[in-house]
Write a protein that holds these residues in place. Structure first.
Motif, PDB file in Angstrom:
ATOM      1  N   TYR A 184      49.069  19.550  49.387  1.00  0.00           N
ATOM      2  CA  TYR A 184      48.720  20.971  49.368  1.00  0.00           C
ATOM      3  C   TYR A 184      47.203  21.162  49.255  1.00  0.00           C
ATOM      4  O   TYR A 184      46.604  21.977  49.969  1.00  0.00           O
ATOM      5  CB  TYR A 184      49.402  21.668  48.195  1.00  0.00           C
ATOM      6  CG  TYR A 184      50.878  21.885  48.369  1.00  0.00           C
ATOM      7  CD1 TYR A 184      51.431  22.165  49.610  1.00  0.00           C
ATOM      8  CD2 TYR A 184      51.743  21.824  47.271  1.00  0.00           C
ATOM      9  CE1 TYR A 184      52.797  22.366  49.764  1.00  0.00           C
ATOM     10  CE2 TYR A 184      53.108  22.028  47.417  1.00  0.00           C
ATOM     11  CZ  TYR A 184      53.636  22.291  48.667  1.00  0.00           C
ATOM     12  OH  TYR A 184      54.987  22.493  48.820  1.00  0.00           O
ATOM     13  N   GLY A 185      46.579  20.413  48.340  1.00  0.00           N
ATOM     14  CA  GLY A 185      45.134  20.537  48.164  1.00  0.00           C
ATOM     15  C   GLY A 185      44.365  20.154  49.418  1.00  0.00           C
ATOM     16  O   GLY A 185      43.390  20.814  49.791  1.00  0.00           O
TER      17      GLY A 185
ATOM     18  N   ASN B 245      44.570  22.931  51.987  1.00  0.00           N
ATOM     19  CA  ASN B 245      43.685  24.054  51.669  1.00  0.00           C
ATOM     20  C   ASN B 245      42.224  23.716  51.976  1.00  0.00           C
ATOM     21  O   ASN B 245      41.466  24.567  52.463  1.00  0.00           O
ATOM     22  CB  ASN B 245      43.827  24.431  50.194  1.00  0.00           C
ATOM     23  CG  ASN B 245      45.154  25.115  49.888  1.00  0.00           C
ATOM     24  OD1 ASN B 245      45.706  25.807  50.744  1.00  0.00           O
ATOM     25  ND2 ASN B 245      45.657  24.916  48.685  1.00  0.00           N
ATOM     26  N   LYS B 246      41.822  22.480  51.721  1.00  0.00           N
ATOM     27  CA  LYS B 246      40.449  22.069  52.036  1.00  0.00           C
ATOM     28  C   LYS B 246      40.190  22.118  53.539  1.00  0.00           C
ATOM     29  O   LYS B 246      39.127  22.542  53.989  1.00  0.00           O
ATOM     30  CB  LYS B 246      40.185  20.670  51.489  1.00  0.00           C
ATOM     31  CG  LYS B 246      40.058  20.618  49.975  1.00  0.00           C
ATOM     32  CD  LYS B 246      39.791  19.205  49.493  1.00  0.00           C
ATOM     33  CE  LYS B 246      39.660  19.162  47.977  1.00  0.00           C
ATOM     34  NZ  LYS B 246      39.433  17.782  47.477  1.00  0.00           N
TER      35      LYS B 246
ATOM     36  N   ASN C  41      39.869  25.800  54.553  1.00  0.00           N
ATOM     37  CA  ASN C  41      38.541  26.333  54.200  1.00  0.00           C
ATOM     38  C   ASN C  41      37.449  25.744  55.090  1.00  0.00           C
ATOM     39  O   ASN C  41      36.480  26.428  55.448  1.00  0.00           O
ATOM     40  CB  ASN C  41      38.241  26.035  52.730  1.00  0.00           C
ATOM     41  CG  ASN C  41      39.131  26.821  51.787  1.00  0.00           C
ATOM     42  OD1 ASN C  41      39.572  27.921  52.107  1.00  0.00           O
ATOM     43  ND2 ASN C  41      39.418  26.257  50.621  1.00  0.00           N
TER      44      ASN C  41
ATOM     45  N   ALA D  25      43.891  30.509  56.631  1.00  0.00           N
ATOM     46  CA  ALA D  25      43.674  29.868  55.333  1.00  0.00           C
ATOM     47  C   ALA D  25      44.548  30.510  54.253  1.00  0.00           C
ATOM     48  O   ALA D  25      45.107  29.814  53.390  1.00  0.00           O
ATOM     49  CB  ALA D  25      42.202  29.953  54.942  1.00  0.00           C
ATOM     50  N   ALA D  26      44.666  31.841  54.297  1.00  0.00           N
ATOM     51  CA  ALA D  26      45.542  32.532  53.338  1.00  0.00           C
ATOM     52  C   ALA D  26      46.989  32.094  53.533  1.00  0.00           C
ATOM     53  O   ALA D  26      47.744  31.928  52.562  1.00  0.00           O
ATOM     54  CB  ALA D  26      45.402  34.042  53.521  1.00  0.00           C
TER      55      ALA D  26
ATOM     56  N   THR E  88      47.931  29.166  54.688  1.00  0.00           N
ATOM     57  CA  THR E  88      48.037  27.784  54.196  1.00  0.00           C
ATOM     58  C   THR E  88      48.136  27.752  52.680  1.00  0.00           C
ATOM     59  O   THR E  88      48.897  26.952  52.110  1.00  0.00           O
ATOM     60  CB  THR E  88      46.817  26.970  54.663  1.00  0.00           C
ATOM     61  OG1 THR E  88      46.772  26.970  56.090  1.00  0.00           O
ATOM     62  CG2 THR E  88      46.893  25.535  54.172  1.00  0.00           C
ATOM     63  N   ARG E  89      47.378  28.607  52.000  1.00  0.00           N
ATOM     64  CA  ARG E  89      47.427  28.634  50.527  1.00  0.00           C
ATOM     65  C   ARG E  89      48.799  29.025  50.010  1.00  0.00           C
ATOM     66  O   ARG E  89      49.145  28.732  48.864  1.00  0.00           O
ATOM     67  CB  ARG E  89      46.367  29.599  49.998  1.00  0.00           C
ATOM     68  CG  ARG E  89      44.941  29.084  50.094  1.00  0.00           C
ATOM     69  CD  ARG E  89      43.982  29.923  49.275  1.00  0.00           C
ATOM     70  NE  ARG E  89      43.856  31.276  49.797  1.00  0.00           N
ATOM     71  CZ  ARG E  89      42.958  31.648  50.707  1.00  0.00           C
ATOM     72  NH1 ARG E  89      42.119  30.742  51.215  1.00  0.00           N
ATOM     73  NH2 ARG E  89      42.887  32.883  51.125  1.00  0.00           N
ATOM     74  N   SER E  90      49.586  29.685  50.827  1.00  0.00           N
ATOM     75  CA  SER E  90      50.929  30.103  50.412  1.00  0.00           C
ATOM     76  C   SER E  90      51.998  29.087  50.779  1.00  0.00           C
ATOM     77  O   SER E  90      53.197  29.341  50.570  1.00  0.00           O
ATOM     78  CB  SER E  90      51.271  31.455  51.064  1.00  0.00           C
ATOM     79  OG  SER E  90      50.343  32.450  50.694  1.00  0.00           O
ATOM     80  N   SER E  91      51.607  27.935  51.319  1.00  0.00           N
ATOM     81  CA  SER E  91      52.613  26.965  51.762  1.00  0.00           C
ATOM     82  C   SER E  91      53.355  26.306  50.595  1.00  0.00           C
ATOM     83  O   SER E  91      54.389  25.681  50.798  1.00  0.00           O
ATOM     84  CB  SER E  91      51.948  25.889  52.628  1.00  0.00           C
ATOM     85  OG  SER E  91      50.963  25.189  51.891  1.00  0.00           O
ATOM     86  N   TRP E  92      52.828  26.431  49.349  1.00  0.00           N
ATOM     87  CA  TRP E  92      53.504  25.831  48.196  1.00  0.00           C
ATOM     88  C   TRP E  92      54.709  26.649  47.730  1.00  0.00           C
ATOM     89  O   TRP E  92      55.500  26.176  46.907  1.00  0.00           O
ATOM     90  CB  TRP E  92      52.509  25.717  47.032  1.00  0.00           C
ATOM     91  CG  TRP E  92      52.039  27.062  46.544  1.00  0.00           C
ATOM     92  CD1 TRP E  92      50.989  27.773  47.000  1.00  0.00           C
ATOM     93  CD2 TRP E  92      52.636  27.863  45.520  1.00  0.00           C
ATOM     94  NE1 TRP E  92      50.871  28.972  46.335  1.00  0.00           N
ATOM     95  CE2 TRP E  92      51.873  29.051  45.421  1.00  0.00           C
ATOM     96  CE3 TRP E  92      53.742  27.695  44.676  1.00  0.00           C
ATOM     97  CZ2 TRP E  92      52.186  30.052  44.513  1.00  0.00           C
ATOM     98  CZ3 TRP E  92      54.051  28.695  43.770  1.00  0.00           C
ATOM     99  CH2 TRP E  92      53.273  29.868  43.694  1.00  0.00           C
TER     100      TRP E  92
END
Length: 461
Positions: A128-129, A132-133, A136, A58-59, A61-65
């Protein structure tokens, strides 16, 4: 020979007494055993590590932007000949910039190039959102998988603990059965010596006594196997896992425990399948946004030099190193693949099928839990009815055995009828033991099904 058998019998009884005393001295409560299993079970340790993997993903994925910022430098030596005409680069054709010569020039050129390039997908209409969902949601599924593993381990531990209680009661019955057979054998020996009974009765009594001892040995082996199973999930020495013999009586004396309300909101099995269903819905949303247009920011700055001057004169190769020209380029780009419409439809259809499957599994588990709870109610009611009736059977069987033993000692009946009375008493004791086990097992089965194990455990204080 007879004295050896008598010595063996006495030694066995002493061993049984020592074992029984050791078991009663340090019983472990069911709550203590469950707490130990929660802390030491290898499967739980493994499943907890799986949660860390999902959190790390998940961390990530949050950095994929984050944008791509690339720094490149090269120093080259080669020729520079160009001709007119288009071509596809294919990614493998080297570039040569400059004018067109009348002839093929073989003079080497030295140059260098430094580039800083940026490409950044700054907007993709919610992809992106959605990613992240989903990430999570994957964590939630793994956490619920861990909770389900704890729930299954709890059910497994309770089942084995109740089996220990059952086998412990069964062993106590076998001890009494051995003692009765020894009493019968002593009576037969005395009667045979006085000529009142035939010697064959001694052989029959010896065979029955041997069978009772063998039953004890087999039951003791079964008890140790269950202890070993519990030792594997608790880390305790198997010899120390001795159940509290008051559990069954405590539960039977509080039948109101059967009235607790089901906890369907926090049930580990329902939570797990619900989270799988929600995860599939999140993936549907991701598929919808995965093929949306992409708006990107592109930027580059570069400098270079060449050993060929502006008039086309070839200088020393060393003159081509050291930047003397610079450029930059900034732009926004929009990209969209029209055929992604069809890809989106196909992938979404597949994901919807997965969501439908997850929903059906959730409904299936809810129904299975409901059926299991009803089955436990029926088992408990049947066990209670048996517990009310069995004392009558037990009293009658005990009276019948004592009468037959007295008649046998007085020569008024034979060994066959006495053994029949002994077997009836043995069956009555085992029926009583089985009824207690069935009630306790059904009560815990209902508690497990309705996620109310702690409610039942609190009754055992």
């Amino acid at each position: 020979m007879l004295s050896l058998k008598r010595c063996f019998g006495i030694a066995l009884l002493l061993l049984l007494a020592i074992t029984a005393k050791a078991q009663q001295s340090t019983p472990i409560t069911l709550k203590e055993l469950l707490n130990r299993a929660d802390q030491k079970a290898p499967t739980l340790l493994t499943d907890s590590a799986a949660i860390l993997i999902r959190q790390a993903q998940a961390a990530e994925t949050r950095s994929s932007w984050l944008p791509n910022l690339k720094l490149n430098y090269q120093a080259d030596v080669g020729t520079s000949n160009n001709t007119t005409g288009p071509y596809f680069g294919f990614g493998i054709i080297p570039s040569s910039s400059g004018g067109i010569h009348n002839t093929n020039v073989t003079t080497a050129v030295g140059d260098n190039l430094g580039i800083a390039s940026l490409d950044w997908e700054i907007y993709n209409f919610g992809k992106y959102g959605a990613q992240n969902k989903v990430a999570n949601s994957d964590i939630k599924v793994e956490q619920n998988q861990f909770a389900q593993s704890k729930y299954q381990l709890e059910a497994y531990t309770i089942g084995d603990y109740l089996q220990l209680l059952r086998l412990q009661d069964f062993l106590a019955i076998q001890v009494r059965n051995i003692q009765r057979n020894q009493q019968i054998r002593r009576s037969i020996e005395s009667l045979a010596k006085s000529g009142i009974r035939a010697g064959v009765d001694t052989s029959i009594a010896e065979a029955e006594l041997s069978k009772a001892r063998l039953n004890y040995i087999e039951l003791n082996n079964q008890l140790k196997q269950v202890q070993l199973q519990l030792s594997a999930v608790t880390g305790l020495p198997y010899q120390s896992i001795v159940p509290d013999s008051t559990v069954e009586a405590a539960l039977i004396n509080q039948p109101s425990a059967a009235l607790f309300a089901p906890d369907t909101i926090n049930h580990p099995i329902i939570n797990f399948y619900r989270s799988v269903y929600q995860n599939s819905l999140q993936r549907e949303d991701l598929v919808k946004k995965l093929y949306n247009p992409k708006i990107s920011l592109d930027a580059a700055a570069w400098e270079r030099a060449s050993s060929v001057n502006a008039s086309g004169q070839y200088n020393s190769i060393s003159n081509g190193y050291g930047f003397d020209r610079g450029n930059y380029l900034v732009g926004l780009s929009v990209s969209y693949n029209l055929f992604d419409l069809r890809r989106k439809q196909l992938k979404l259809r597949t994901q919807k099928a997965s969501t439908q499957y997850a929903m059906k599994k959730l409904q299936e588990q809810q129904q299975l839990l409901s059926v299991s709870s009803s089955q436990a109610d029926v088992e408990m009611q049947t066990a209670l009815e048996r517990l009310k009736e069995i004392p009558n059977q037990l009293k009658a069987a005990n009276d019948g055995y004592r009468q037959k033993l007295s008649l046998y000692k007085n020569g008024l009946t034979d060994i066959v009828e006495l053994d029949a009375a002994l077997n009836i008493l043995y069956r009555a004791e085992t029926d009583y033991m089985q009824a207690k086990y069935t009630y306790a097992n059904a009560l815990f089965q209902k508690a497990i099904t309705q996620n109310q194990v702690n409610t039942v455990l609190n009754l055992l204080k």
